[in-house]
Motif scaffolding. Structure first.
Motif, mmCIF file in Angstrom:
data_model
loop_
_atom_site.group_PDB
_atom_site.id
_atom_site.type_symbol
_atom_site.label_atom_id
_atom_site.label_comp_id
_atom_site.label_asym_id
_atom_site.label_seq_id
_atom_site.Cartn_x
_atom_site.Cartn_y
_atom_site.Cartn_z
ATOM 1 N N VAL A 1 -10.851 8.732 -8.371
ATOM 2 C CA VAL A 1 -9.638 8.797 -9.191
ATOM 3 C C VAL A 1 -8.523 8.101 -8.412
ATOM 4 N N LYS A 2 -8.076 6.953 -8.917
ATOM 5 C CA LYS A 2 -7.120 6.129 -8.188
ATOM 6 C C LYS A 2 -5.832 6.880 -7.865
ATOM 7 N N THR A 3 -5.397 7.751 -8.764
ATOM 8 C CA THR A 3 -4.156 8.489 -8.537
ATOM 9 C C THR A 3 -4.234 9.357 -7.297
ATOM 10 N N TYR A 4 -5.429 9.750 -6.897
ATOM 11 C CA TYR A 4 -5.593 10.671 -5.782
ATOM 12 C C TYR A 4 -5.849 9.983 -4.435
ATOM 13 N N ILE A 5 -5.850 8.652 -4.406
ATOM 14 C CA ILE A 5 -6.132 7.980 -3.131
ATOM 15 C C ILE A 5 -4.989 7.059 -2.735
ATOM 16 N N CYS A 6 -4.762 6.972 -1.436
ATOM 17 C CA CYS A 6 -3.742 6.080 -0.887
ATOM 18 C C CYS A 6 -4.387 4.723 -0.610
ATOM 19 N N ALA A 7 -3.713 3.654 -1.022
ATOM 20 C CA ALA A 7 -4.266 2.310 -0.869
ATOM 21 C C ALA A 7 -4.421 1.908 0.591
ATOM 22 N N HIS B 1 -0.205 5.209 7.320
ATOM 23 C CA HIS B 1 1.006 4.398 7.372
ATOM 24 C C HIS B 1 1.581 4.456 8.783
ATOM 25 N N PRO B 2 2.139 3.372 9.278
ATOM 26 C CA PRO B 2 2.736 3.405 10.623
ATOM 27 C C PRO B 2 3.938 4.344 10.682
ATOM 28 N N GLY B 3 3.923 5.253 11.626
ATOM 29 C CA GLY B 3 5.117 6.028 11.941
ATOM 30 C C GLY B 3 5.365 7.294 11.176
ATOM 31 N N GLY B 4 4.569 7.609 10.155
ATOM 32 C CA GLY B 4 4.843 8.824 9.390
ATOM 33 C C GLY B 4 3.961 8.936 8.165
ATOM 34 N N ALA B 5 4.415 9.726 7.187
ATOM 35 C CA ALA B 5 3.613 9.965 5.987
ATOM 36 C C ALA B 5 4.524 10.262 4.811
ATOM 37 N N ASN B 6 3.996 10.034 3.610
ATOM 38 C CA ASN B 6 4.715 10.375 2.381
ATOM 39 C C ASN B 6 4.525 11.849 2.053
ATOM 40 N N PHE B 7 5.593 12.453 1.524
ATOM 41 C CA PHE B 7 5.524 13.837 1.065
ATOM 42 C C PHE B 7 6.157 13.943 -0.312
ATOM 43 N N ALA C 1 0.831 -1.204 0.000
ATOM 44 C CA ALA C 1 0.000 0.000 0.000
ATOM 45 C C ALA C 1 0.866 1.255 0.000
ATOM 46 N N ARG C 2 1.950 1.224 0.757
ATOM 47 C CA ARG C 2 2.844 2.391 0.809
ATOM 48 C C ARG C 2 3.522 2.605 -0.539
ATOM 49 N N THR C 3 3.899 1.512 -1.215
ATOM 50 C CA THR C 3 4.495 1.625 -2.539
ATOM 51 C C THR C 3 3.493 2.206 -3.529
ATOM 52 N N ASP C 4 2.242 1.744 -3.452
ATOM 53 C CA ASP C 4 1.197 2.263 -4.321
ATOM 54 C C ASP C 4 0.974 3.744 -4.077
ATOM 55 N N CYS C 5 0.997 4.137 -2.811
ATOM 56 C CA CYS C 5 0.824 5.543 -2.447
ATOM 57 C C CYS C 5 1.982 6.381 -3.004
ATOM 58 N N THR C 6 3.194 5.856 -2.885
ATOM 59 C CA THR C 6 4.368 6.547 -3.411
ATOM 60 C C THR C 6 4.265 6.725 -4.920
ATOM 61 N N ASN D 1 1.541 6.899 -6.703
ATOM 62 C CA ASN D 1 0.523 7.916 -6.985
ATOM 63 C C ASN D 1 1.096 9.319 -6.819
ATOM 64 N N MET D 2 1.824 9.536 -5.733
ATOM 65 C CA MET D 2 2.399 10.860 -5.498
ATOM 66 C C MET D 2 3.439 11.195 -6.557
ATOM 67 N N HIS D 3 4.178 10.172 -6.995
ATOM 68 C CA HIS D 3 5.157 10.402 -8.064
ATOM 69 C C HIS D 3 4.455 10.849 -9.336
ATOM 70 N N GLN D 4 3.308 10.232 -9.643
ATOM 71 C CA GLN D 4 2.543 10.623 -10.824
ATOM 72 C C GLN D 4 2.016 12.045 -10.682
ATOM 73 N N ILE D 5 1.579 12.408 -9.470
ATOM 74 C CA ILE D 5 1.121 13.783 -9.241
ATOM 75 C C ILE D 5 2.279 14.757 -9.404
ATOM 76 N N GLY D 6 3.470 14.366 -8.943
ATOM 77 C CA GLY D 6 4.644 15.224 -9.108
ATOM 78 C C GLY D 6 4.958 15.466 -10.575
ATOM 79 N N LEU D 7 4.910 14.405 -11.383
ATOM 80 C CA LEU D 7 5.128 14.557 -12.820
ATOM 81 C C LEU D 7 4.069 15.458 -13.430
ATOM 82 N N ALA D 8 2.819 15.310 -12.955
ATOM 83 C CA ALA D 8 1.731 16.141 -13.463
ATOM 84 C C ALA D 8 1.952 17.611 -13.120
ATOM 85 N N CYS D 9 2.440 17.884 -11.911
ATOM 86 C CA CYS D 9 2.723 19.273 -11.513
ATOM 87 C C CYS D 9 3.790 19.890 -12.400
ATOM 88 N N HIS D 10 4.812 19.109 -12.742
ATOM 89 C CA HIS D 10 5.869 19.621 -13.607
ATOM 90 C C HIS D 10 5.366 19.790 -15.040
#
Length: 300
Positions: A125-131, A260-266, A42-47, A49-58
């Motif tokens: 929208v799957k890209t916008y949700i964390c698994a 996620h246990p212990g923190g969050a993705n940014f 799930a954390r990999t899937d979340c990562t 998604n955020m990577h895809q959003i980062g590419l979209a922002c650029h």
């Protein structure tokens, strides 16, 4: 005399209890491992998604000469409409059909919470949700009867004020991030609390003006929020810092955290993704500013 058949021998109560105990022990040993594997996936899937959003922002920056705002004005038939950053990025995450559907909805009805014609309001929208957040695989209906699809990510507007890179009404270009794009936060995780007032990807509008001071209406209502907020908001007592939260606590919609246990993705402004542990709370403010002049080491 012909001996009769041997009586069938069963299990004693002690043997049955021993077997049950062994099965319980094995399940107890395996369950944490299974949960760890699921969370890792799930954390990999979340990562991703955020990577895809980062590419979209650029990609958006290449087209528009600036990073997306937390909300943007889109003109349809010469009329202005205020839309979320998630809507404006739809063409950049290969959701052109949904983008066109939104434009068509603006032509026939008001933006926001009326569905139809805004079918995007309940489109996941799957890209916008964390698994890790199983709630978000389907639209949610809140305690006021509104049904919407939610997302897991909120823009970082700055440290304690609008001094970051993801702002409401100020254009930020990559060259404006003088602290360095690899040292500046752009987006973080925040599970939605389960109301249209915070967490709907399609609109940040409030249906009822009397809800303006509602506890849910403050955290991330404009699609972005600071990483630290020292004041009381919406009936919740501050300060609010990056730290653990609970879905059932509406006050936790006013700070970054994750399931996620212990923190969050940014997501950082250079497009990289870092998992920040809650122990990194002390460096979140300098990481959130775009031009504060701080030299920050990103904690592992």
């Amino acid at each position: 005399m012909i001996p009769g058949p041997n009586p069938r021998r069963g299990f004693s109560l002690v043997e049955v209890l021993v077997v049950i105990g062994l099965i319980g022990l094995l399940v107890g040993l395996l369950l944490p491992a299974v949960q760890a594997v699921r969370e890792s996936a799930a954390r990999t899937d979340c990562t991703n998604n955020m990577h895809q959003i980062g590419l979209a922002c650029h990609s958006y920056h290449d087209r528009r000469g600036k990073l997306p705002n937390s909300q943007e004005i889109v003109h349809v038939d010469l009329k202005p409409y205020l839309v979320t950053w998630e809507v404006t990025l739809l063409p950049d995450i290969e959701q052109n059909a949904l983008w066109q559907q939104a434009l068509d909805a603006f032509r026939t009805g008001p933006i926001g919470y009326q569905n139809p014609p805004h079918f995007g309001l309940t489109t996941v929208v799957k890209t916008y949700i964390c698994a890790s957040d199983g709630r978000l695989r389907s639209p949610l209906t809140d305690d006021q009867g509104f049904t919407a699809a939610y997302d897991s990510y909120v823009g970082v507007s700055g440290g304690t004020k609008n001094d970051g890179s993801f702002l409401f009404a100020q254009a930020v270009r990559l060259r404006d991030i003088t602290d360095g794009t690899s040292q500046t936060l752009l987006l973080g995780e925040r599970p939605p609390p389960g109301r249209l007032l915070a967490g709907s990807w399609y609109t940040h509008d409030i249906a009822d003006p009397s809800w303006m001071l509602d506890v849910y209406s403050v955290g991330g209502r404009r699609g972005a929020m600071p990483v630290a907020w020292p004041f009381d908001v919406g009936g919740c007592h501050g300060p609010f810092h990056f730290g653990p939260g609970r879905i059932e606590n509406p006050c936790d919609c006013s700070h970054f955290w994750s399931l996620h246990p212990g923190g969050a993705n940014f997501l950082f402004a250079d497009g990289s993704i870092h998992f920040l542990r809650y122990s990194a709370s002390s460096v979140m403010v300098p990481l959130a500013t775009r031009a504060g002049g701080e030299n920050v080491t990103i904690p592992d």
